[in-house]
Scaffold this active site. Structure first.
Site, mmCIF file in Angstrom:
data_model
loop_
_atom_site.group_PDB
_atom_site.id
_atom_site.type_symbol
_atom_site.label_atom_id
_atom_site.label_comp_id
_atom_site.label_asym_id
_atom_site.label_seq_id
_atom_site.Cartn_x
_atom_site.Cartn_y
_atom_site.Cartn_z
ATOM 1 N N SER A 23 71.336 51.860 89.993
ATOM 2 C CA SER A 23 70.111 52.585 89.660
ATOM 3 C C SER A 23 68.939 52.127 90.535
ATOM 4 O O SER A 23 69.042 52.220 91.757
ATOM 5 C CB SER A 23 69.834 52.418 88.163
ATOM 6 O OG SER A 23 68.898 53.378 87.735
ATOM 7 N N ASP B 45 76.214 61.396 84.793
ATOM 8 C CA ASP B 45 74.834 60.908 84.889
ATOM 9 C C ASP B 45 73.844 62.071 84.901
ATOM 10 O O ASP B 45 73.898 62.938 85.760
ATOM 11 C CB ASP B 45 74.698 60.080 86.176
ATOM 12 C CG ASP B 45 73.410 59.275 86.239
ATOM 13 O OD1 ASP B 45 72.468 59.581 85.488
ATOM 14 O OD2 ASP B 45 73.356 58.316 87.037
ATOM 15 N N HIS C 251 74.484 57.877 82.859
ATOM 16 C CA HIS C 251 73.919 56.898 83.789
ATOM 17 C C HIS C 251 74.417 55.487 83.461
ATOM 18 O O HIS C 251 74.775 54.716 84.353
ATOM 19 C CB HIS C 251 72.392 56.967 83.691
ATOM 20 C CG HIS C 251 71.659 56.211 84.757
ATOM 21 N ND1 HIS C 251 71.705 56.560 86.088
ATOM 22 C CD2 HIS C 251 70.847 55.120 84.700
ATOM 23 C CE1 HIS C 251 70.951 55.722 86.800
ATOM 24 N NE2 HIS C 251 70.422 54.842 85.979
#
Lengths: 385, 385
Positions: B171, B333, B366
């Site tokens: 991320s 995600d 995610h």
């Protein structure tokens, strides 16, 4: 044959040059008891219709509107209106929902978002409670998709329409369309839920709560009692900005706003707000003029509570449907993604129901169900005929 | 062979019974000039390492952390810690990132979210400005992913590490990893951006602004100057709740909360809040204890400003990368969807760079990049060896 070709061309030109003209009408129900047992008296809603009701009243198609929409599904009120109703691409003479054949009718829901639009007639927290002479505010009862359907049914009863050739609606309109087919299977012959679903999951319910949050937190909201003081503009505007973003796919959203890389102020000052965000809010502020903050809260709640049959088991409720059904989600929808339509259609198939499924292509996400509806005009026409 | 089997079992048991023990260390930089030309003096950050640096210092792997994370990527501080670092499944002796071979190092970023966690050392608006003896508040400069990288580079320089076998991060950690490979192509031999992207589009930047909104609107935020009065808990808690939801796919989110259908209060009273929403907020409130509202705003801004090379053209910046690269987005995600990784990898391929791409399966969206990282352990191991 030459004169026939010329005539056809002439007819086509006439069709596109003269918009379908429509008129808003008012339906009043002296009293209405909501699903949670509260009385609203009276209920007023607006409606409009395109095409002619045949003598045995068997050619009616009901169009149910989306969260931010109204009964204005097609045509124009005045020839010089800037834009026609939202599904004008598929509703009209010779179009997929052919007003030469069908009597197409659409009504404003209870707690319609656009309560201050002169072409919308609705009853909700912003409208006057005759008992007090003041707007209802939060004393207005929580209403549901089931309540929207019951008010529509009263309207159709008043017109003597006891069968619907089809019920069709996008997004929150799909909820109403499905609820019609669940509650009145003998009245609904065809069902087309567009960008919709037979239920709202936790994830979507909380995303909806995030639309409510800016209103609830705005000090100008005053627990819903702001009508003498002015709206909670900041909260309402922010909520509408969120709705716009959530209804769009990034591919449709990104090109509309200035890129972050050219936005130098936000690199220098933490207090600076992104230009893209400022523009999104400015556009929302213009739309806010016709809308009411409490009405948004009530629509959020009606949507959160949505499940077919309004009971514990939406799958079981779907078993009651006898209508020929076509689910039309939009491929890029991030708000009510195709997975929800698929799951809904799957539950109906499993119960031996006739269900078709097709996806609307496009780059606008959820909004492709409105802006891109032409892409599935043939599938809609095929189901209707 | 029986004794060998017994020995192997014994070793395995020992491995799983004895956690990797790690120690937080402090790195101080007397002064640091940010990308936008502001001075921070001093900068303190925490760091930790697993494995041993070899004699020619050629076996270092840098792990860069995500938005809500810290340098605690693996191991435990105490044997009885409830959980190990976030990527313990792939970092350790004999694991995909094998600490028998590699010296794995990770540091807290500037403006780390968890500034009040005793195991985090960071510098940001909540830390004291030596010039005033009070927290910086909004006088702290806007910092970028590039700044995070420069502070990390100063740390590695201080340890005499001039080459990185790999930089890997999930991320926001992927942003740092990519920026490392862009700025220091001669130092970064391998690059693994997990659940990441080489840029933030307008759509994502505005979603991030929606995380900031509840803090900015909380009257207790006091324009960032709340340190003597207490945090804007409502705004901070709401922001953290949004982050939790956005990091999850509905399939992972829905089963965690009570269904709307059993939530009778919201059907009766418009003021009632969904139970699922209340639970989400209650969980966020607990996490808020270790976090700081201004730090969240600064992390939002650093993320909004992210584009490889921090200039006008992120695609061109990617051309500078020479590292062997593996993009690992998570299939489900919804926060940084695979499309962003694909687009980033595509831009590198177009420039003739070596890029691999694989997706992490799972139902957490995610978060599969953290919770489900084992699923791509083999691909990570293969790139490293």
């Amino acid at each position: 044959m030459r004169w026939l070709s010329a005539l056809l061309i002439c007819v086509t030109v006439t069709l596109s040059a003269e918009p379908l003209l429509v008129e808003k009408q008012r339906f009043t129900l002296d009293k209405f008891t909501t699903e949670n047992g509260q009385l609203i008296a009276p209920v007023n809603i607006g409606w409009e219709a395109y095409g002619k009701l045949n003598s045995d009243k068997s050619n009616a198609i009901l169009i149910t509107h989306f969260f931010s929409g109204s009964s204005h599904a097609a045509g124009k009120y005045q020839p010089d209106d800037a834009t026609p109703g939202y599904w004008d691409a598929i509703i009209g003479p010779g179009k997929a929902i052919d007003t030469n054949k069908f009597y197409v009718i659409s009504s404003d829901t209870l707690v319609n978002a656009n309560v201050f639009d002169k072409n919308v007639i609705t009853t909700g927290p912003a409208t006057n409670n005759p008992a007090s002479g003041k707007p209802y505010g939060l004393s207005f009862p929580v209403v549901t998709i089931g309540d929207f359907v019951e008010v529509q049914k009263a309207l159709l009863d008043s017109l003597g329409i006891t069968k619907l050739h089809a019920v069709i609606g996008p997004s929150m309109g799909s909820f109403q369309a499905i609820e019609w087919a669940v509650r009145y299977p003998d009245k609904v012959e065809r069902l087309i839920p567009v960008i919709g679903s037979a239920y709202i999951d936790n994830y979507s319910a909380i995303k909806l709560q995030r639309w409510a949050y800016p209103i609830l937190q705005d000090p100008a909201w005053h627990n819903g009692d702001y009508y003498a003081k002015g709206q909670p503009w900041q909260g309402l505007t922010t909520a509408l900005a969120y709705i716009t973003q959530d209804a769009l796919h990034p591919d449709g959203f990104n090109p509309r706003y200035p890129p972050i890389s050219s936005d130098t102020a936000i690199h220098q000052r933490i207090e600076a707000l992104p230009l893209a965000w400022q523009q999104l809010l400015a556009q929302a502020r213009l739309r806010a003029e016709k809308q009411d903050a409490n009405h948004i809260l009530y629509l959020v709640r009606a949507s959160q509570l949505w499940r077919a049959g309004m009971g514990d088991n939406w799958q079981q409720a779907l078993n009651r449907i006898t209508a020929k059904t076509l689910f039309l989600p939009a491929s890029g929808d991030l708000l009510l993604p195709p997975a929800l339509s698929k799951h809904s259609a799957g539950a109906m198939s499993a119960a031996g129901r006739q269900v078709q499924y097709a996806e609307i292509p496009g780059s606008f996400g959820h909004l492709d169900g409105v802006l891109g509806i032409s892409a599935v005009a043939q599938q809609i026409e095929a189901l209707l005929n």
